[in-house]
Design a protein around this motif. Structure first.
Motif, PDB file in Angstrom:
ATOM      1  N   UNK A  38      15.643   0.127  -9.686  1.00  7.95           N
ATOM      2  CA  UNK A  38      14.239   0.564  -9.546  1.00  7.95           C
ATOM      3  C   UNK A  38      13.495  -0.384  -8.622  1.00  7.95           C
ATOM      4  N   UNK A  39      13.798  -1.676  -8.741  1.00  9.10           N
ATOM      5  CA  UNK A  39      13.148  -2.666  -7.865  1.00  9.10           C
ATOM      6  C   UNK A  39      13.569  -2.472  -6.410  1.00  9.10           C
ATOM      7  N   UNK A  40      14.797  -2.084  -6.184  1.00  4.21           N
ATOM      8  CA  UNK A  40      15.236  -1.791  -4.809  1.00  4.21           C
ATOM      9  C   UNK A  40      14.427  -0.628  -4.251  1.00  4.21           C
ATOM     10  N   UNK A  41      14.317   0.446  -5.025  1.00  5.37           N
ATOM     11  CA  UNK A  41      13.536   1.602  -4.577  1.00  5.37           C
ATOM     12  C   UNK A  41      12.071   1.227  -4.359  1.00  5.37           C
ATOM     13  N   UNK A  42      11.510   0.443  -5.278  1.00  8.36           N
ATOM     14  CA  UNK A  42      10.110   0.022  -5.142  1.00  8.36           C
ATOM     15  C   UNK A  42       9.926  -0.811  -3.878  1.00  8.36           C
ATOM     16  N   UNK A  43      10.863  -1.696  -3.612  1.00 11.73           N
ATOM     17  CA  UNK A  43      10.783  -2.520  -2.407  1.00 11.73           C
ATOM     18  C   UNK A  43      10.877  -1.686  -1.138  1.00 11.73           C
ATOM     19  N   UNK A  44      11.747  -0.686  -1.149  1.00  9.67           N
ATOM     20  CA  UNK A  44      11.878   0.183   0.024  1.00  9.67           C
ATOM     21  C   UNK A  44      10.598   0.990   0.232  1.00  9.67           C
ATOM     22  N   UNK A  45      10.015   1.502  -0.844  1.00 11.69           N
ATOM     23  CA  UNK A  45       8.756   2.249  -0.735  1.00 11.69           C
ATOM     24  C   UNK A  45       7.665   1.361  -0.148  1.00 11.69           C
ATOM     25  N   UNK A  46       7.541   0.151  -0.651  1.00  7.02           N
ATOM     26  CA  UNK A  46       6.515  -0.777  -0.140  1.00  7.02           C
ATOM     27  C   UNK A  46       6.789  -1.116   1.321  1.00  7.02           C
ATOM     28  N   UNK A  47       8.051  -1.351   1.673  1.00  4.31           N
ATOM     29  CA  UNK A  47       8.393  -1.685   3.064  1.00  4.31           C
ATOM     30  C   UNK A  47       8.069  -0.528   4.005  1.00  4.31           C
ATOM     31  N   UNK A  48       8.364   0.693   3.581  1.00  2.00           N
ATOM     32  CA  UNK A  48       8.071   1.847   4.435  1.00  2.00           C
ATOM     33  C   UNK A  48       6.568   2.033   4.634  1.00  2.00           C
ATOM     34  N   UNK A  49       5.811   1.867   3.557  1.00  2.00           N
ATOM     35  CA  UNK A  49       4.362   1.990   3.700  1.00  2.00           C
ATOM     36  C   UNK A  49       3.819   0.820   4.504  1.00  2.00           C
ATOM     37  N   UNK A  50       4.375  -0.362   4.305  1.00  2.00           N
ATOM     38  CA  UNK A  50       3.936  -1.524   5.090  1.00  2.00           C
ATOM     39  C   UNK A  50       4.210  -1.302   6.569  1.00  2.00           C
ATOM     40  N   UNK A  51       5.263  -0.575   6.911  1.00  2.00           N
ATOM     41  CA  UNK A  51       5.554  -0.265   8.317  1.00  2.00           C
ATOM     42  C   UNK A  51       4.510   0.682   8.904  1.00  2.00           C
ATOM     43  N   UNK A  52       3.894   1.480   8.050  1.00  2.00           N
ATOM     44  CA  UNK A  52       2.891   2.429   8.536  1.00  2.00           C
ATOM     45  C   UNK A  52       1.627   1.729   9.049  1.00  2.00           C
ATOM     46  N   UNK A  53       1.302   0.562   8.489  1.00  2.00           N
ATOM     47  CA  UNK A  53       0.097  -0.153   8.926  1.00  2.00           C
ATOM     48  C   UNK A  53       0.205  -0.622  10.379  1.00  2.00           C
ATOM     49  N   UNK A  54       1.253  -1.349  10.757  1.00  2.00           N
ATOM     50  CA  UNK A  54       1.333  -1.752  12.174  1.00  2.00           C
ATOM     51  C   UNK A  54       1.514  -0.562  13.118  1.00  2.00           C
ATOM     52  N   UNK A  55       2.169   0.494  12.643  1.00  2.00           N
ATOM     53  CA  UNK A  55       2.292   1.695  13.476  1.00  2.00           C
ATOM     54  C   UNK A  55       0.905   2.253  13.754  1.00  2.00           C
ATOM     55  N   UNK A  56       0.069   2.309  12.724  1.00  2.00           N
ATOM     56  CA  UNK A  56      -1.293   2.825  12.895  1.00  2.00           C
ATOM     57  C   UNK A  56      -2.096   1.961  13.859  1.00  2.00           C
ATOM     58  N   UNK A  57      -1.979   0.656  13.727  1.00  2.00           N
ATOM     59  CA  UNK A  57      -2.705  -0.250  14.624  1.00  2.00           C
ATOM     60  C   UNK A  57      -2.165  -0.113  16.050  1.00  2.00           C
ATOM     61  N   UNK A  58      -0.853  -0.010  16.200  1.00  3.14           N
ATOM     62  CA  UNK A  58      -0.241   0.082  17.528  1.00  3.14           C
ATOM     63  C   UNK A  58      -0.621   1.371  18.245  1.00  3.14           C
TER      64      UNK A  58
END
Length: 178
Positions: A38-58
């Motif tokens: 579950x922690x692996x899945x949670x980490x992947x979800x957070x990482x994917x959403x975290x990737x959306x922030x710099x994409x939005x800024x870029x």
């Protein structure tokens, strides 16, 4: 027909629907129901959403970067769905389907999610509010970028309660699975 009875009937319907779905998905992904996975899945979800922030800024500087959002979203959706399945959707469960401890944990996680939403959404709001006097700013690009940032903030804060509950919840008792 009183308002309370309408709300009560809706809560009863929502609880019945939740319990039906819970019974349907209870046997799905059994190997992923451990805390570690579950922690692996949670980490992947957070990482994917975290990737959306710099994409939005870029996207402010390079609008074509918005295309990168699509593969991130396509990976995010099944990962988020798997996390919801293995965590039992405790973050959005109706109160009648949970015990007192689960309700307290859910409410605490939701409170954190709301605080994060309020904080993160201030960034695009202030950027949009304070940019009009400056002529050197590309306002169309800023609106698109701020919209992407706001979408990422809403996704992050909406997913955060489920991520927190999936991360902190202990493994199920093996005797309960018999």
């Amino acid at each position: 027909m009183s308002t309370a009875s309408l709300i009560d009937r809706y809560e009863d319907y929502r609880t019945r629907r939740f319990l039906t779905h819970e019974a349907t998905f209870a046997k799905w992904l059994p190997a992923w129901r451990t805390r570690h996975r579950r922690r692996i899945l949670a980490g992947v979800v957070v990482a994917l959403i975290a990737a959306m922030f710099p994409i939005a800024v870029a996207t402010y500087f390079f609008p074509v970067i918005a295309v990168v959002w699509l593969p991130v979203a396509l990976v995010f959706l099944p990962t988020w769905t798997c996390l919801q399945i293995v965590s039992g959707r405790q973050s959005d469960a109706p109160r009648h389907a949970l015990d007192e401890r689960e309700i307290a944990e859910r409410n605490s996680a939701r409170s954190i999610g709301l605080s994060v939403a309020q904080s993160l959404l201030l960034i695009p709001i202030f950027a949009l509010m304070w940019s009009p006097p400056f002529d050197f700013i590309d306002h169309k690009a800023l609106c698109y970028s701020a919209g992407g940032f706001a979408l990422a903030a809403i996704l992050f804060s909406g997913c955060l309660p489920a991520v927190l509950l999936a991360w902190t919840r202990p493994d199920d008792d093996p005797e309960d699975q018999l």
